[in-house]
Motif scaffolding. Structure first.
Motif, PDB file in Angstrom:
ATOM      1  N   ALA A 116     -10.940   9.541   3.697  1.00 42.79           N
ATOM      2  CA  ALA A 116     -11.199   8.444   4.551  1.00 42.79           C
ATOM      3  C   ALA A 116     -10.182   7.131   4.392  1.00 42.79           C
ATOM      4  O   ALA A 116     -10.141   6.958   3.173  1.00 42.79           O
ATOM      5  CB  ALA A 116     -12.689   7.938   4.402  1.00 42.79           C
ATOM      6  N   GLY A 117      -9.445   6.953   5.182  1.00 46.91           N
ATOM      7  CA  GLY A 117      -8.737   5.791   5.248  1.00 46.91           C
ATOM      8  C   GLY A 117      -7.197   6.165   4.653  1.00 46.91           C
ATOM      9  O   GLY A 117      -6.446   5.173   4.422  1.00 46.91           O
ATOM     10  N   ALA A 118      -6.850   7.324   4.538  1.00 42.38           N
ATOM     11  CA  ALA A 118      -5.682   7.628   3.910  1.00 42.38           C
ATOM     12  C   ALA A 118      -4.403   7.669   5.127  1.00 42.38           C
ATOM     13  O   ALA A 118      -4.714   7.869   6.088  1.00 42.38           O
ATOM     14  CB  ALA A 118      -5.777   9.231   3.482  1.00 42.38           C
ATOM     15  N   LYS A 119      -3.339   7.425   4.622  1.00 42.17           N
ATOM     16  CA  LYS A 119      -2.271   7.274   5.384  1.00 42.17           C
ATOM     17  C   LYS A 119      -1.412   8.689   5.157  1.00 42.17           C
ATOM     18  O   LYS A 119      -1.390   9.075   4.036  1.00 42.17           O
ATOM     19  CB  LYS A 119      -1.259   6.290   5.169  1.00 42.17           C
ATOM     20  N   THR A 120      -1.166   9.484   6.242  1.00 44.20           N
ATOM     21  CA  THR A 120      -0.631  10.755   6.088  1.00 44.20           C
ATOM     22  C   THR A 120       0.909  10.446   6.102  1.00 44.20           C
ATOM     23  O   THR A 120       1.662   9.816   7.009  1.00 44.20           O
ATOM     24  CB  THR A 120      -1.084  11.590   7.282  1.00 44.20           C
ATOM     25  N   LEU A 121       1.538  11.224   5.124  1.00 45.04           N
ATOM     26  CA  LEU A 121       3.160  11.229   5.240  1.00 45.04           C
ATOM     27  C   LEU A 121       3.950  12.531   5.021  1.00 45.04           C
ATOM     28  O   LEU A 121       3.529  13.301   4.064  1.00 45.04           O
ATOM     29  CB  LEU A 121       3.627  10.224   3.961  1.00 45.04           C
ATOM     30  N   ASP A 122       4.332  12.973   6.316  1.00 44.60           N
ATOM     31  CA  ASP A 122       4.928  14.352   6.285  1.00 44.60           C
ATOM     32  C   ASP A 122       6.440  14.250   5.594  1.00 44.60           C
ATOM     33  O   ASP A 122       7.160  13.496   6.164  1.00 44.60           O
ATOM     34  CB  ASP A 122       4.966  14.864   7.765  1.00 44.60           C
ATOM     35  N   THR A 123       6.624  14.850   4.662  1.00 50.75           N
ATOM     36  CA  THR A 123       8.018  14.593   3.981  1.00 50.75           C
ATOM     37  C   THR A 123       9.140  15.819   4.224  1.00 50.75           C
ATOM     38  O   THR A 123      10.114  15.977   3.720  1.00 50.75           O
ATOM     39  CB  THR A 123       7.882  14.536   2.423  1.00 50.75           C
ATOM     40  N   SER A 124       8.743  16.544   5.244  1.00 50.68           N
ATOM     41  CA  SER A 124       9.334  17.933   5.581  1.00 50.68           C
ATOM     42  C   SER A 124      10.874  17.341   5.681  1.00 50.68           C
ATOM     43  O   SER A 124      11.776  18.166   5.358  1.00 50.68           O
ATOM     44  CB  SER A 124       8.897  18.652   6.888  1.00 50.68           C
ATOM     45  N   ASP A 125      11.029  16.144   6.492  1.00 53.17           N
ATOM     46  CA  ASP A 125      12.376  15.922   6.793  1.00 53.17           C
ATOM     47  C   ASP A 125      12.800  14.688   6.107  1.00 53.17           C
ATOM     48  O   ASP A 125      13.958  13.730   6.649  1.00 53.17           O
ATOM     49  CB  ASP A 125      12.656  15.515   8.289  1.00 53.17           C
ATOM     50  N   LEU A 126      12.210  14.099   5.256  1.00 53.18           N
ATOM     51  CA  LEU A 126      12.435  12.975   4.338  1.00 53.18           C
ATOM     52  C   LEU A 126      12.958  13.293   3.071  1.00 53.18           C
ATOM     53  O   LEU A 126      12.840  14.170   2.410  1.00 53.18           O
ATOM     54  CB  LEU A 126      11.068  12.226   4.189  1.00 53.18           C
ATOM     55  N   SER A 127      14.025  12.215   2.613  1.00 52.55           N
ATOM     56  CA  SER A 127      14.370  12.264   1.121  1.00 52.55           C
ATOM     57  C   SER A 127      13.324  11.783   0.327  1.00 52.55           C
ATOM     58  O   SER A 127      12.498  11.276   0.703  1.00 52.55           O
ATOM     59  CB  SER A 127      15.650  11.711   1.094  1.00 52.55           C
ATOM     60  N   VAL A 128      13.496  12.152  -0.813  1.00 53.78           N
ATOM     61  CA  VAL A 128      12.390  11.574  -1.897  1.00 53.78           C
ATOM     62  C   VAL A 128      12.528  10.019  -1.912  1.00 53.78           C
ATOM     63  O   VAL A 128      11.539   9.477  -1.949  1.00 53.78           O
ATOM     64  CB  VAL A 128      12.967  12.045  -3.301  1.00 53.78           C
ATOM     65  N   ASP A 129      13.776   9.477  -1.701  1.00 57.00           N
ATOM     66  CA  ASP A 129      13.980   7.963  -1.550  1.00 57.00           C
ATOM     67  C   ASP A 129      13.146   7.527  -0.444  1.00 57.00           C
ATOM     68  O   ASP A 129      12.348   6.565  -0.688  1.00 57.00           O
ATOM     69  CB  ASP A 129      15.330   7.745  -1.661  1.00 57.00           C
ATOM     70  N   GLN A 130      13.081   8.054   0.705  1.00 55.32           N
ATOM     71  CA  GLN A 130      12.724   7.580   1.794  1.00 55.32           C
ATOM     72  C   GLN A 130      11.004   7.528   1.480  1.00 55.32           C
ATOM     73  O   GLN A 130      10.286   6.863   2.068  1.00 55.32           O
ATOM     74  CB  GLN A 130      13.048   8.388   3.236  1.00 55.32           C
ATOM     75  N   ALA A 131      10.484   8.816   1.112  1.00 60.38           N
ATOM     76  CA  ALA A 131       9.116   8.820   0.890  1.00 60.38           C
ATOM     77  C   ALA A 131       8.589   7.682  -0.093  1.00 60.38           C
ATOM     78  O   ALA A 131       7.687   7.174   0.218  1.00 60.38           O
ATOM     79  CB  ALA A 131       8.817  10.235   0.566  1.00 60.38           C
ATOM     80  N   VAL A 132       9.441   7.454  -1.260  1.00 57.33           N
ATOM     81  CA  VAL A 132       8.800   6.666  -2.236  1.00 57.33           C
ATOM     82  C   VAL A 132       8.968   5.201  -1.315  1.00 57.33           C
ATOM     83  O   VAL A 132       8.125   4.378  -1.402  1.00 57.33           O
ATOM     84  CB  VAL A 132      10.085   6.714  -3.531  1.00 57.33           C
ATOM     85  N   ARG A 133       9.990   4.869  -0.591  1.00 57.39           N
ATOM     86  CA  ARG A 133      10.146   3.687   0.000  1.00 57.39           C
ATOM     87  C   ARG A 133       8.936   3.438   0.929  1.00 57.39           C
ATOM     88  O   ARG A 133       8.364   2.418   1.007  1.00 57.39           O
ATOM     89  CB  ARG A 133      11.296   3.249   0.812  1.00 57.39           C
ATOM     90  N   GLN A 134       8.642   4.404   1.702  1.00 53.82           N
ATOM     91  CA  GLN A 134       7.507   4.366   2.501  1.00 53.82           C
ATOM     92  C   GLN A 134       6.039   4.028   2.015  1.00 53.82           C
ATOM     93  O   GLN A 134       5.300   3.216   2.144  1.00 53.82           O
ATOM     94  CB  GLN A 134       7.228   5.718   3.190  1.00 53.82           C
ATOM     95  N   VAL A 135       5.993   4.836   0.605  1.00 55.27           N
ATOM     96  CA  VAL A 135       4.747   4.435  -0.068  1.00 55.27           C
ATOM     97  C   VAL A 135       4.576   3.077  -0.404  1.00 55.27           C
ATOM     98  O   VAL A 135       3.630   2.442  -0.349  1.00 55.27           O
ATOM     99  CB  VAL A 135       4.560   5.631  -1.177  1.00 55.27           C
ATOM    100  N   LEU A 136       5.764   2.596  -0.948  1.00 53.44           N
ATOM    101  CA  LEU A 136       5.934   1.137  -1.638  1.00 53.44           C
ATOM    102  C   LEU A 136       5.800   0.082  -0.693  1.00 53.44           C
ATOM    103  O   LEU A 136       5.051  -0.828  -0.821  1.00 53.44           O
ATOM    104  CB  LEU A 136       7.120   1.023  -2.173  1.00 53.44           C
ATOM    105  N   ALA A 137       6.211   0.449   0.717  1.00 53.27           N
ATOM    106  CA  ALA A 137       5.869  -0.465   1.789  1.00 53.27           C
ATOM    107  C   ALA A 137       4.669  -0.591   2.130  1.00 53.27           C
ATOM    108  O   ALA A 137       3.939  -1.661   2.394  1.00 53.27           O
ATOM    109  CB  ALA A 137       6.850   0.255   3.144  1.00 53.27           C
ATOM    110  N   TRP A 138       3.727   0.550   2.245  1.00 55.57           N
ATOM    111  CA  TRP A 138       2.515   0.618   2.469  1.00 55.57           C
ATOM    112  C   TRP A 138       1.726  -0.349   1.423  1.00 55.57           C
ATOM    113  O   TRP A 138       0.828  -0.864   1.773  1.00 55.57           O
ATOM    114  CB  TRP A 138       1.836   2.003   2.485  1.00 55.57           C
ATOM    115  N   TYR A 139       1.895  -0.158   0.126  1.00 59.79           N
ATOM    116  CA  TYR A 139       1.208  -0.719  -0.939  1.00 59.79           C
ATOM    117  C   TYR A 139       1.692  -2.215  -0.738  1.00 59.79           C
ATOM    118  O   TYR A 139       0.466  -2.933  -0.918  1.00 59.79           O
ATOM    119  CB  TYR A 139       1.819  -0.220  -2.106  1.00 59.79           C
ATOM    120  N   GLN A 140       2.569  -2.483  -0.606  1.00 60.59           N
ATOM    121  CA  GLN A 140       3.136  -3.927  -0.581  1.00 60.59           C
ATOM    122  C   GLN A 140       2.878  -4.643   0.497  1.00 60.59           C
ATOM    123  O   GLN A 140       2.572  -6.146   0.608  1.00 60.59           O
ATOM    124  CB  GLN A 140       4.772  -4.024  -0.985  1.00 60.59           C
ATOM    125  N   GLY A 141       2.536  -3.955   1.486  1.00 66.79           N
ATOM    126  CA  GLY A 141       2.258  -4.294   2.879  1.00 66.79           C
ATOM    127  C   GLY A 141       0.831  -4.545   3.136  1.00 66.79           C
ATOM    128  O   GLY A 141       0.314  -5.510   3.896  1.00 66.79           O
TER     129      GLY A 141
END
Ligand code: C5P
Length: 218
Positions: A193-218
């Motif tokens: 409940a409340g989770a954000k979904t991130l599909d990394t099929s077409d993302l680089s590791v760096d993009q995935a990490v930045r997205q998680v950090l942006a969610w956390y810091q935002g």
């Protein structure tokens, strides 16, 4: 009452890249890291060594509560022995998903997992981090990727660690493992409940990490 250290929970299916992303997010924030899958793999390995059947819930539960487990400098020690590489073998991952269906095993590992919640914070990855172990996590992420992308990643990881691997067998095992993890009665893999979904099929590791950090810091 003082508030507990923050937790970022990253759950997802086998080989979705959650471990890689979780380690880098933890590093970026200076947080502790818990790879909960390693605990189930340790139970799988230790129980195999003493010849326990993966359906023997009671004996597996007892074994799980008495294991001496140490995470040190990126290594995993079982009763003092470095088992970091042995844990990564595919048959151990498969057996881990078999022992993980038992409530006795899961219950024995709850306290150990929660003990990783220390200042300044924790990034924890697994299947039930956001739903069962840390339901009050500050951020919950469900990290996924297509079966093919996950199969390719797991293939590369295994080869890099010196294991032999076959793509057809890997894809079949991935799907079997997903099905077992998603349909078990206890703490199944689901989007918390409340989770954000991130599909990394077409993302680089760096993009995935930045997205998680942006969610956390935002
Ligand atoms: O994450 P990893 O693939 O190493 O996990 C191995 C197995 O351990 C999974 O297939 C799953 O059945 C089990 N597991 C679990 N709960 C967790 C982490 C892993 O049931 N939190």
């Amino acid at each position: 009452m003082p508030s507990l250290p923050p937790v970022i929970a990253i759950d997802g299916p086998t080989a979705s890249g959650k471990g890689t992303v979780a380690v880098l997010v933890a590093e970026a924030l200076g947080f502790h890291y818990l790879e909960s899958g390693a605990l189930y793999r340790l139970v799988a390995l230790a129980s195999e060594r003493v010849g326990l059947n993966s359906s023997d819930a009671v004996a597996l539960g007892q074994l799980s509560s008495t294991l001496s487990i140490t995470f040190k400098d990126g290594l995993v020690l079982l009763q003092g022995e470095d088992v970091s590489t042995a844990l990564r073998a595919e048959p151990i991952g498969k057996r881990a998903s078999e022992v993980a269906i038992h409530p006795q095993v899961r219950a024995a590992l709850v306290g150990l997992q929660r003990s990783f919640r220390q200042l300044p914070g924790l990034v924890a990855d697994g299947r039930d981090m956001g739903s069962v172990i840390f339901p009050d996590a500050s951020l919950k992420v469900y990290l996924t990727a297509s079966v093919l992308a996950r199969g390719q990643r797991r293939y590369k990881q295994l080869i890099a660690k010196g294991f032999s691997a076959n793509m057809t067998d890997l894809l079949r095992d991935l799907e079997e493992r997903d099905a077992r993890d998603q349909t078990r009665e206890n703490a199944p893999l689901l989007i918390a409940a409340g989770a954000k979904t991130l599909d990394t099929s077409d993302l680089s590791v760096d993009q995935a990490v930045r997205q998680v950090l942006a969610w956390y810091q935002g």
